[in-house]
Write an enzyme that holds these catalytic residues in place. Sequence first.
Site, mmCIF file in Angstrom:
data_model
loop_
_atom_site.group_PDB
_atom_site.id
_atom_site.type_symbol
_atom_site.label_atom_id
_atom_site.label_comp_id
_atom_site.label_asym_id
_atom_site.label_seq_id
_atom_site.Cartn_x
_atom_site.Cartn_y
_atom_site.Cartn_z
ATOM 1 N N GLU A 123 12.419 -3.928 -4.190
ATOM 2 C CA GLU A 123 11.421 -4.127 -5.241
ATOM 3 C C GLU A 123 12.059 -4.022 -6.625
ATOM 4 O OE1 GLU A 123 8.119 -1.379 -5.202
ATOM 5 O OE2 GLU A 123 7.101 -2.446 -6.819
ATOM 6 N N GLY B 291 0.823 -1.211 0.000
ATOM 7 C CA GLY B 291 0.000 0.000 0.000
ATOM 8 C C GLY B 291 0.849 1.248 0.000
ATOM 9 N N TYR B 292 1.368 1.601 -1.141
ATOM 10 C CA TYR B 292 2.220 2.786 -1.280
ATOM 11 C C TYR B 292 1.468 3.900 -2.026
ATOM 12 C CZ TYR B 292 6.872 1.028 0.243
ATOM 13 O OH TYR B 292 7.948 0.580 0.959
HETATM 14 C C1 LIG Z 1 1.336 -2.873 -13.111
HETATM 15 C C2 LIG Z 1 1.477 -1.941 -11.964
HETATM 16 C C3 LIG Z 1 1.476 -2.425 -10.667
HETATM 17 C C4 LIG Z 1 1.587 -1.575 -9.568
HETATM 18 N N1 LIG Z 1 1.542 -2.092 -8.300
HETATM 19 C C5 LIG Z 1 1.568 -1.266 -7.218
HETATM 20 C C6 LIG Z 1 1.421 -1.770 -5.893
HETATM 21 O O1 LIG Z 1 1.288 -2.963 -5.679
HETATM 22 N N2 LIG Z 1 1.442 -0.915 -4.871
HETATM 23 C C7 LIG Z 1 1.600 0.414 -5.045
HETATM 24 O O2 LIG Z 1 1.626 1.143 -4.067
HETATM 25 N N3 LIG Z 1 1.726 0.947 -6.285
HETATM 26 C C8 LIG Z 1 1.707 0.141 -7.381
HETATM 27 N N4 LIG Z 1 1.816 0.671 -8.664
HETATM 28 C C9 LIG Z 1 1.867 2.111 -8.803
HETATM 29 C C10 LIG Z 1 3.169 2.677 -9.305
HETATM 30 O O3 LIG Z 1 4.157 2.623 -8.333
HETATM 31 C C11 LIG Z 1 2.905 4.104 -9.787
HETATM 32 O O4 LIG Z 1 2.029 4.033 -10.887
HETATM 33 C C12 LIG Z 1 4.167 4.835 -10.184
HETATM 34 O O5 LIG Z 1 4.954 5.101 -9.054
HETATM 35 C C13 LIG Z 1 3.881 6.128 -10.944
HETATM 36 O O6 LIG Z 1 2.964 6.944 -10.273
HETATM 37 P P1 LIG Z 1 1.706 7.548 -11.053
HETATM 38 O O7 LIG Z 1 0.990 6.443 -11.677
HETATM 39 O O8 LIG Z 1 0.998 8.419 -10.112
HETATM 40 O O9 LIG Z 1 2.339 8.423 -12.222
HETATM 41 P P2 LIG Z 1 2.903 9.914 -12.090
HETATM 42 O O10 LIG Z 1 3.848 10.004 -10.975
HETATM 43 O O11 LIG Z 1 1.790 10.894 -12.129
HETATM 44 O O12 LIG Z 1 3.732 10.027 -13.443
HETATM 45 C C14 LIG Z 1 3.193 10.423 -14.694
HETATM 46 C C15 LIG Z 1 4.349 10.651 -15.671
HETATM 47 O O13 LIG Z 1 5.168 11.733 -15.194
HETATM 48 C C16 LIG Z 1 6.511 11.325 -15.074
HETATM 49 N N5 LIG Z 1 7.147 11.995 -13.941
HETATM 50 C C17 LIG Z 1 6.671 12.138 -12.674
HETATM 51 N N6 LIG Z 1 7.571 12.748 -11.899
HETATM 52 C C18 LIG Z 1 8.656 13.000 -12.671
HETATM 53 C C19 LIG Z 1 9.933 13.600 -12.455
HETATM 54 N N7 LIG Z 1 10.304 14.071 -11.261
HETATM 55 N N8 LIG Z 1 10.774 13.675 -13.492
HETATM 56 C C20 LIG Z 1 10.436 13.201 -14.716
HETATM 57 N N9 LIG Z 1 9.259 12.625 -14.994
HETATM 58 C C21 LIG Z 1 8.382 12.526 -13.979
HETATM 59 C C22 LIG Z 1 6.442 9.824 -14.864
HETATM 60 O O14 LIG Z 1 7.655 9.172 -15.199
HETATM 61 C C23 LIG Z 1 5.287 9.441 -15.763
HETATM 62 O O15 LIG Z 1 5.778 9.286 -17.069
HETATM 63 C C24 LIG Z 1 1.705 -0.183 -9.772
HETATM 64 C C25 LIG Z 1 1.735 0.322 -11.074
HETATM 65 C C26 LIG Z 1 1.597 -0.539 -12.173
HETATM 66 C C27 LIG Z 1 1.624 0.023 -13.565
#
Ligand SMILES: Cc1cc2nc3c(=O)[nH]c(=O)nc-3n(C[C@H](O)[C@H](O)[C@H](O)COP(=O)(O)OP(=O)(O)OC[C@H]3O[C@@H](n4cnc5c(N)ncnc54)[C@H](O)[C@@H]3O)c2cc1C
Lengths: 403, 372
Positions: free
Chosen positions: A250, A134-135
């Site tokens: 991870e 739950g992150y």
């Molecule tokens: C298949 C899958 C399984 C997952 N499982 C889990 C899970 O079990 N538990 C959990 O907690 N999470 C999980 N996640 C979530 C995952 O960790 C997040 O989707 C990820 O950290 C990105 O966050 P976001 O989706 O909010 O995208 P955002 O952070 O909104 O990013 C959108 C875009 O902006 C870019 N971006 C953002 N910040 C920057 C920066 N500083 N510099 C350059 N580019 C940037 C990103 O690279 C991306 O291209 C999962 C995701 C997927 C796809």
Amino acid sequence: MADGAAHDTFRIEARNWLEENCPPSMRTPMSDADVIWGGKGQVFHNPEAKLWLERMGEKGWTAPEWPREYGGGGLSRGEAAVLQQELGRIKARPPLFSFGLWMFGPALLEFGSEEQKKRFLPDIVMGRTRWCQGYSEPGAGSDLADLQTKCEDKGDHYLINGQKVWTSYANHADWIFCLVRTDTSVKHGGISFILFDMKSEGVETRPILLISGSSPFCETFFTDVKVPKDQLVGEVNGGWTIAKRLLQFERQSISASGFGASTAGAGALGPHDIAKAKIGVNSDGALADGDLRGRIAKHLMYNKAFGLTVRRSTETAKAGGDIGPTTSILKYCGAKLNQDKTELVVEALGADGLGWSGDGFDKDELDATRAMLRAKGNSIEGGTSEVNLNVIAKRVLGLREHQ
Amino acid sequence: MTFILTEDQQLLRDTAIAFARDELPISRLRDLRDQAANGVDAEARAKLAELGFFGVMIPEAHGGSDFGMVGMGQIMEAQGRTLAATPLLQTALIGASVLGLGGSDAQKDAWLGKIASGETATALALDEGAHHNPDAIATTATEDGEGYLLSGAKRFVPNGQFADLFLVVARANDGLSLFLMPKDASGLSVQSLNTLDAHGAADLTLDNVRIDASAMIGQAGEASTLIDAVLDRARIGLAAEMLGSASMAFEMTLDYLQTRKQFGQLIGSFQGLQHRAAIMFTELELLRSSVGAALSAVDTGRNDVAELASLAKARAADTLHLISNECVQMHGGIGMTDAHEAGFVLKRARVAEALYGGAGFHRDRYARLNGF
Ligand SMILES: Cc1cc2nc3c(=O)[nH]c(=O)nc-3n(C[C@H](O)[C@H](O)[C@H](O)COP(=O)(O)OP(=O)(O)OC[C@H]3O[C@@H](n4cnc5c(N)ncnc54)[C@H](O)[C@@H]3O)c2cc1C
């Protein structure tokens, strides 16, 4: 090299044990449907999969390097590497896929209390408890530390309210390791790392459908969830350090597993085999599509260089060297490779790779198409590729933050 | 196969890096270029001989130190770090390998000691066209009494401008043969070339050059396997050199990113540059693994040396190409000036990329080796 002879003895031991204890059907290629995630809800369609998990779990070899006192195998890094080689030699299936093994357990070993380790680790080793992570929250993805899920101290317990998202397999998990906000006045310093039962009152999960057609993750809601106080790991407000360490585990596990490349569809065939069958070859045996041939060769070579890099990093670690810089690239590279591979397979399949379901397409072909779609998540999950490049630039190359 | 150096190999590496840094810095290549020396540097050659670097792949019985490919690779990487123009690839690696792998006892006795001591510089005279192609050899060796008459032309022979002994590939009996040809053989003319990288090279013309049968390596028409083995070692050695050049150019660029300021910021704080730097680092890590695996595969006699050689050379070409371009770009205007080192990297990169097959050649070969 000093422990070379000891490893020889261990190798023979391991080989003999595996020979006797790894059931025949556990030495065949597996598909996604064969993966064992463990936990209370696990149904074993193949009794040999159950047997294999029990035997490996009892031996502690699902977690070879964890201490024996917590159910682990108590092996040295060198012995664990030998065990990996021996498992590879007989093409044994992993008995268990588990966030507990890959991420939570290693973090708990470093930060948990003695009591927490004794309570939670053995069930992970045996595959009895399935954990979810739950992150992420709707407003906190790449900027994870901005998370808002509230955790209040109510004297004899904590009270949790908020929402997580993208929680992989939350609907199948028994327990969750969760980041919560215990102080709203500071960002990183106001986060705690807490554990609770997914059957607690006030926990609700709603599966989300992915582009690949499956629903591996959920929106997860917490409404007045009561959590006993001994389930907070480390210090109150000290969760960020644990959270970051867990992310390292991870990323390591994601890159080491090659993104489930073993179950990437179209059987064990590489893109070049498929392309030869579907497109044909010239009189000299070269793939008839010269451009695709070049791109497949480039991919295979990159893949080989990646494998050699994983190996170099393992060897360097064994020799006591610093592998931080090398491992930092593995998640980024691994994601790119799996995406390239699955795309090349679909391209090579042609029309046969463009089905969605039903008759007219082989199961392998349908799996390959879905694998290509699923692989798009490889550069998002566990920290996006962009965030990974940020980390390499800052932590490894020492480049400064923009002011 | 192992990636970890032994203590002796590490010592050799440290010595080679310090030597290149202190005695053969890039400024030396600049001087050679300014003097129009076409890469001829007698003083450097003498110092390399003193260090014993010409004998690292030669058995002790013949005056070498028998370090093998891994040892040779450390020296090549070190010289790549300063773009040094030396006879090491052609002599210490290729010359020693041709004689060591294919030479008769008499040929070994005659030449290995002289190669190890630095007295004899060798040069492989193989390619004839604009592109590396060991299958397209038109130079002929025609039997003539006790020997052969060689006729043909060789293009862009590295170190050909000063080599004492040419290792000439020619067609005989429907197959390839290798001959030892002294530089003063009658009928051989050598035209020195002023090349892009200032390392120099030579075109050779062979007009009925008489070679005694005793100067043929192995049997007539049966040298293909030997040539492949030698070429693979050369490609791996060259890839190690390119790893050194790419590492150096990357460090130079990183240093600039951490010192140059624009918009009141270090340019290294701009994410557009940070990501590109991180990608270069990634490519370098993969190259280091590929080169390490290939070097060690030769010494341990693995059966996938050809595959690993093509992997190392192709990855080296792609990586050095990328980094040499980014090195100029991230330095801005100053990177375009002759006074800066970036241009020297770029120029040496293009020559090293092409030598013994570029990325395209090796991807094609890798595909073939993997059956498609
Ligand atoms: C298949 C899958 C399984 C997952 N499982 C889990 C899970 O079990 N538990 C959990 O907690 N999470 C999980 N996640 C979530 C995952 O960790 C997040 O989707 C990820 O950290 C990105 O966050 P976001 O989706 O909010 O995208 P955002 O952070 O909104 O990013 C959108 C875009 O902006 C870019 N971006 C953002 N910040 C920057 C920066 N500083 N510099 C350059 N580019 C940037 C990103 O690279 C991306 O291209 C999962 C995701 C997927 C796809």
